[in-house]
Design an enzyme around this catalytic site. Structure first.
Site, mmCIF file in Angstrom:
data_model
loop_
_atom_site.group_PDB
_atom_site.id
_atom_site.type_symbol
_atom_site.label_atom_id
_atom_site.label_comp_id
_atom_site.label_asym_id
_atom_site.label_seq_id
_atom_site.Cartn_x
_atom_site.Cartn_y
_atom_site.Cartn_z
ATOM 1 N N ARG A 1 2.540 3.309 9.910
ATOM 2 C CA ARG A 1 2.571 2.018 10.612
ATOM 3 C C ARG A 1 3.631 2.020 11.711
ATOM 4 O O ARG A 1 3.383 1.545 12.833
ATOM 5 C CB ARG A 1 2.847 0.887 9.620
ATOM 6 C CG ARG A 1 1.713 0.662 8.621
ATOM 7 C CD ARG A 1 2.031 -0.492 7.676
ATOM 8 N NE ARG A 1 1.019 -0.637 6.648
ATOM 9 C CZ ARG A 1 -0.134 -1.289 6.806
ATOM 10 N NH1 ARG A 1 -0.399 -1.866 7.968
ATOM 11 N NH2 ARG A 1 -1.004 -1.352 5.829
ATOM 12 N N LEU B 1 2.339 4.233 -1.379
ATOM 13 C CA LEU B 1 1.534 3.575 -0.363
ATOM 14 C C LEU B 1 2.007 2.131 -0.348
ATOM 15 O O LEU B 1 2.123 1.512 -1.412
ATOM 16 C CB LEU B 1 0.042 3.629 -0.730
ATOM 17 C CG LEU B 1 -0.700 4.948 -0.510
ATOM 18 C CD1 LEU B 1 -2.099 4.864 -1.087
ATOM 19 C CD2 LEU B 1 -0.755 5.304 0.975
ATOM 20 N N ASP B 2 2.294 1.586 0.824
ATOM 21 C CA ASP B 2 2.814 0.225 0.834
ATOM 22 C C ASP B 2 1.750 -0.763 0.361
ATOM 23 O O ASP B 2 0.572 -0.435 0.231
ATOM 24 C CB ASP B 2 3.397 -0.155 2.200
ATOM 25 C CG ASP B 2 2.355 -0.222 3.303
ATOM 26 O OD1 ASP B 2 1.323 -0.887 3.102
ATOM 27 O OD2 ASP B 2 2.578 0.371 4.374
ATOM 28 N N ARG B 3 2.183 -1.982 0.113
ATOM 29 C CA ARG B 3 1.318 -2.987 -0.516
ATOM 30 C C ARG B 3 0.021 -3.204 0.246
ATOM 31 O O ARG B 3 -1.043 -3.387 -0.354
ATOM 32 C CB ARG B 3 2.097 -4.307 -0.627
ATOM 33 C CG ARG B 3 1.353 -5.413 -1.353
ATOM 34 C CD ARG B 3 2.163 -6.686 -1.314
ATOM 35 N NE ARG B 3 1.502 -7.774 -2.014
ATOM 36 C CZ ARG B 3 1.884 -9.045 -1.942
ATOM 37 N NH1 ARG B 3 2.941 -9.375 -1.202
ATOM 38 N NH2 ARG B 3 1.241 -9.981 -2.612
ATOM 39 N N SER C 1 -1.523 -1.087 2.211
ATOM 40 C CA SER C 1 -2.271 0.140 2.447
ATOM 41 C C SER C 1 -3.145 0.445 1.241
ATOM 42 O O SER C 1 -2.913 -0.050 0.136
ATOM 43 C CB SER C 1 -1.316 1.309 2.712
ATOM 44 O OG SER C 1 -0.569 1.087 3.887
#
Length: 225
Positions: A186, A100-102, A104
């Site tokens: 995204r 999960l990106d930063r 999220s």
């Protein structure tokens, strides 16, 4: 040997095979190749660091409700906060399954079971993921139709498996996908000119984060595993 490395929780089996192919793994001080074997009494090192190999398989499975601001890695060159900090009390090293990106948040699985991690992340297994997406403006019905039919991004074709509005707020959307490509949710919405203000993964491979507060984690039950 790649199975031993994966079972020890160092990385996935595919990644272990890459490390062996690049000559970064040694057994008793000697470089090895794919297909070589080792036992519990052998000293296995990766980049010169000793690999801890439990004598019996001791797998740990953790569900975390990841908060925003944490990167999904065990360390970070830029000294950003990592999810490793949230599981520092776990006695055995575990790794994130997928990412999960930063910015999220939401459901993240962590384990030392490299075989399972491969099955959960490999595209051929099509594991279901559902996200609650908060957009900067209302999501048009025509864009919803296009996203369900599929669009071409810079790294290939992608389509939503399912899409729906949440509580009649057309700026909040529930989206189901099976892809694990980087920042894919995204980028799907950015393709149509929307900015994702908040992204929360609420479901992954049959699991939900119900009753788990942000930043908390717990062990999975036998039934969940």
């Amino acid at each position: 040997i790649q199975k031993i490395i994966a079972d020890a929780g160092y990385c996935s089996r595919r990644k272990a095979e890459e490390l062996i192919s690049k000559g970064r793994v040694k057994v008793n001080g000697r470089p090895i190749k794919l297909g070589d074997k080792a036992g519990f009494k052998d000293l296995i090192t990766i980049d010169g660091e000793k690999l801890f190999v439990p004598r019996r398989k001791n797998n740990i499975y953790i569900m975390m409700n990841k908060p925003r601001g944490y990167v999904t890695t065990m360390s970070d060159e830029l000294d950003r906060k990592c999810v490793a900090e949230l599981v520092k009390d776990v006695p055995i090293r575990v790794l994130p399954v997928g990412r999960l990106d930063r910015n999220s948040e939401g459901l993240l699985i962590m384990t030392n079971d490299g075989e399972l991690a491969d099955k959960l992340t490999h595209p051929s297994f099509e594991k279901k993921k559902i996200y609650h997406v908060f957009l900067d403006k209302n999501f048009k019905g025509t864009d919803m139709t296009s996203l369900l039919e599929g669009v071409k991004l810079e790294d290939g074709f992608i389509q939503a498996v399912a899409l729906s509005y949440i509580d009649e707020d057309k700026a909040q959307v529930g989206v189901e996908i099976h892809s694990g490509r980087n920042r894919i949710v995204r980028r799907m919405f950015e393709h149509f000119g929307y900015k994702v203000k908040k992204l929360d993964r609420v479901y992954f491979a049959g699991l939900t984060k119900k009753n788990l507060r942000r930043g908390q984690w717990r062990f999975l039950t036998d039934q969940e595993i």
